[in-house]
Scaffold this motif. Structure first.
Motif, PDB file in Angstrom:
ATOM      1  N   ALA A   1       3.635   7.410 -10.380  1.00  0.00           N
ATOM      2  CA  ALA A   1       3.196   7.676  -9.012  1.00  0.00           C
ATOM      3  C   ALA A   1       4.157   8.624  -8.308  1.00  0.00           C
ATOM      4  O   ALA A   1       5.371   8.489  -8.404  1.00  0.00           O
ATOM      5  N   GLU A   2       3.600   9.577  -7.579  1.00  0.00           N
ATOM      6  CA  GLU A   2       4.380  10.479  -6.735  1.00  0.00           C
ATOM      7  C   GLU A   2       3.979  10.197  -5.291  1.00  0.00           C
ATOM      8  O   GLU A   2       2.830  10.395  -4.912  1.00  0.00           O
ATOM      9  N   PHE A   3       4.923   9.722  -4.503  1.00  0.00           N
ATOM     10  CA  PHE A   3       4.610   9.239  -3.168  1.00  0.00           C
ATOM     11  C   PHE A   3       4.606  10.369  -2.143  1.00  0.00           C
ATOM     12  O   PHE A   3       5.577  11.129  -2.037  1.00  0.00           O
ATOM     13  N   ALA A   4       3.529  10.439  -1.387  1.00  0.00           N
ATOM     14  CA  ALA A   4       3.497  11.279  -0.193  1.00  0.00           C
ATOM     15  C   ALA A   4       4.068  10.466   0.964  1.00  0.00           C
ATOM     16  O   ALA A   4       4.367   9.276   0.824  1.00  0.00           O
ATOM     17  N   THR A   5       4.239  11.103   2.125  1.00  0.00           N
ATOM     18  CA  THR A   5       4.633  10.315   3.282  1.00  0.00           C
ATOM     19  C   THR A   5       3.557   9.274   3.552  1.00  0.00           C
ATOM     20  O   THR A   5       2.360   9.530   3.366  1.00  0.00           O
ATOM     21  N   LEU A   6       3.949   8.093   3.969  1.00  0.00           N
ATOM     22  CA  LEU A   6       3.039   6.946   4.021  1.00  0.00           C
ATOM     23  C   LEU A   6       1.851   7.177   4.941  1.00  0.00           C
ATOM     24  O   LEU A   6       0.698   6.895   4.595  1.00  0.00           O
ATOM     25  N   ILE A   7       2.110   7.676   6.157  1.00  0.00           N
ATOM     26  CA  ILE A   7       1.054   7.946   7.144  1.00  0.00           C
ATOM     27  C   ILE A   7       1.129   9.444   7.459  1.00  0.00           C
ATOM     28  O   ILE A   7       1.893   9.869   8.331  1.00  0.00           O
ATOM     29  N   PRO A   8       0.370  10.286   6.764  1.00  0.00           N
ATOM     30  CA  PRO A   8       0.557  11.732   6.924  1.00  0.00           C
ATOM     31  C   PRO A   8       0.218  12.270   8.312  1.00  0.00           C
ATOM     32  O   PRO A   8       0.815  13.260   8.749  1.00  0.00           O
ATOM     33  N   HIS A   9      -0.748  11.644   9.017  1.00  0.00           N
ATOM     34  CA  HIS A   9      -1.197  12.214  10.288  1.00  0.00           C
ATOM     35  C   HIS A   9      -1.298  11.141  11.367  1.00  0.00           C
ATOM     36  O   HIS A   9      -2.387  10.904  11.925  1.00  0.00           O
ATOM     37  N   PRO A  10      -0.195  10.491  11.700  1.00  0.00           N
ATOM     38  CA  PRO A  10      -0.258   9.477  12.760  1.00  0.00           C
ATOM     39  C   PRO A  10      -0.532  10.121  14.112  1.00  0.00           C
ATOM     40  O   PRO A  10      -0.098  11.246  14.378  1.00  0.00           O
ATOM     41  N   GLU A  11      -1.258   9.390  14.962  1.00  0.00           N
ATOM     42  CA  GLU A  11      -1.428   9.895  16.328  1.00  0.00           C
ATOM     43  C   GLU A  11      -0.095   9.943  17.047  1.00  0.00           C
ATOM     44  O   GLU A  11       0.182  10.868  17.808  1.00  0.00           O
TER      45      GLU A  11
ATOM     46  N   LEU B   1       0.840  -1.180   0.000  1.00  0.00           N
ATOM     47  CA  LEU B   1       0.000   0.000   0.000  1.00  0.00           C
ATOM     48  C   LEU B   1       0.883   1.241   0.000  1.00  0.00           C
ATOM     49  O   LEU B   1       2.028   1.201   0.459  1.00  0.00           O
ATOM     50  N   ALA B   2       0.351   2.337  -0.509  1.00  0.00           N
ATOM     51  CA  ALA B   2       1.102   3.585  -0.572  1.00  0.00           C
ATOM     52  C   ALA B   2       0.141   4.746  -0.456  1.00  0.00           C
ATOM     53  O   ALA B   2      -1.065   4.610  -0.684  1.00  0.00           O
ATOM     54  N   THR B   3       0.673   5.898  -0.089  1.00  0.00           N
ATOM     55  CA  THR B   3      -0.078   7.149  -0.135  1.00  0.00           C
ATOM     56  C   THR B   3       0.516   8.000  -1.245  1.00  0.00           C
ATOM     57  O   THR B   3       1.718   8.264  -1.256  1.00  0.00           O
ATOM     58  N   LEU B   4      -0.335   8.392  -2.183  1.00  0.00           N
ATOM     59  CA  LEU B   4       0.113   9.115  -3.371  1.00  0.00           C
ATOM     60  C   LEU B   4      -0.364  10.560  -3.348  1.00  0.00           C
ATOM     61  O   LEU B   4      -1.410  10.871  -2.770  1.00  0.00           O
ATOM     62  N   LYS B   5       0.410  11.416  -3.997  1.00  0.00           N
ATOM     63  CA  LYS B   5      -0.017  12.787  -4.243  1.00  0.00           C
ATOM     64  C   LYS B   5      -0.837  12.788  -5.530  1.00  0.00           C
ATOM     65  O   LYS B   5      -0.340  12.388  -6.593  1.00  0.00           O
ATOM     66  N   VAL B   6      -2.110  13.221  -5.425  1.00  0.00           N
ATOM     67  CA  VAL B   6      -3.017  13.172  -6.571  1.00  0.00           C
ATOM     68  C   VAL B   6      -3.821  14.469  -6.637  1.00  0.00           C
ATOM     69  O   VAL B   6      -4.616  14.758  -5.742  1.00  0.00           O
ATOM     70  N   ASN B   7      -3.593  15.248  -7.687  1.00  0.00           N
ATOM     71  CA  ASN B   7      -4.388  16.456  -7.945  1.00  0.00           C
ATOM     72  C   ASN B   7      -4.464  17.386  -6.739  1.00  0.00           C
ATOM     73  O   ASN B   7      -5.542  17.854  -6.353  1.00  0.00           O
TER      74      ASN B   7
END
Length: 277
Positions: free
Chosen positions: A57-67, A3-9
């Motif tokens: 794909a342009e990857f954002a940080t995997l977990i942008p807002h971890p507790e 799984l990944a977090t992507l930058k999209v639009n």
């Protein structure tokens, strides 16, 4: 599953990586997916319709807002030896914050107020279920997957006091990702080659089996004093080869490229640039 977090639009989206494609999922990021509750893995495996080529794909940080972002220091014997520290009786813990995190391909803007920015490749652990007072077996069952973290450290700030935090939590300095790789694809998190290269020269080359405290021990220990929740990120410590231990010390400077790799988990590539102004 990967799984990944992507930058999209101008926003972000969670994605499932299959071969050379990424299927976008109806979640803002991987942390949002994990927070959706039990069954998140099935939703990730079955969801999504639109795919994009992985090469785009342009990857954002995997977990942008971890507790929580919790980090283990002093967890490899060879690193203890190179910096002259004693073996700890318990895991040495410090924290970072969501503002510290960047993507696996993002530039690292070197802060003007530090002249000792160092590399520290680490195995990252992402929590997928709420956990409290867990034994080692229960601890592993709550792990959503594994990723790469580079605990980029400002040594001149870290060593100002006996507490590490101020040298570890600089804003926009800690790459995380590119992937969360689920445990079914990681045969043994305690047997993964882990390396960091700077400008193509390997600086760190070790194996996660050399950790003093294992993943299960770390997760169990943390759960004994605070509840872990889905999306929490744990960095498990770095092996020998950091710049501060070189003779003479060597640090990241503008134009240098840092490559962090863990077998089976992918690779980060981060260019260093000078702060504007």
């Amino acid at each position: 599953m990967r799984l990944a977090t992507l930058k999209v639009n101008g926003a972000t989206a969670a994605g499932r990586v299959t071969g050379d494609e990424v299927t976008l999922l109806p979640f803002a990021d991987v942390g949002d997916l994990l927070a959706s509750g039990p069954g998140w893995a099935a939703r990730a495996a079955d969801g999504g319709e639109h795919s994009i080529p992985l090469r785009h794909a342009e990857f954002a940080t995997l977990i942008p807002h971890p507790e929580k972002v919790l980090c283990v220091g002093a967890n490899y014997q060879d690193h203890l030896d190179e910096v002259g520290l004693d073996v700890p009786q318990f895991p040495t813990l410090f924290a970072k914050y969501s503002r510290s995190l960047i993507g696996s391909g993002d530039v690292i803007v070197l802060p003007a107020n530090s002249q000792a920015v160092d590399w520290e490749v680490e195995l990252g652990v992402v929590i997928g279920a709420e956990l409290r007072h867990a034994d080692a077996k229960e601890a592993l069952s709550a792990v959503a997957g594994y990723t790469i973290v580079n605990d980029v450290s400002m040594r001149d700030w870290q060593l100002r006091t006996s507490q590490f935090l101020q040298g570890k939590a600089f804003e926009a300095a800690t790459p995380v990702g590119p992937y969360l790789v689920t445990p079914d694809e990681v045969a043994d998190p305690g047997d993964l080659r882990i390396t960091c290269a700077v400008d193509g020269e390997v600086k760190q080359d070790s194996n996660t089996g050399r950790m003093l405290f294992s993943v299960a021990e770390i997760v169990s220990y943390i759960s004994s004093f605070i509840t872990l929740v889905p999306g929490d990120l744990i960095a498990t410590g770095t092996p020998a080869g950091v710049g501060a231990a070189c003779q003479p010390p060597e640090f990241l400077t503008p134009g240098r490229v840092m490559q962090s790799t863990i077998a089976g988990l992918g690779q980060q590539v981060n260019m260093c640039v000078a702060a504007a102004g």
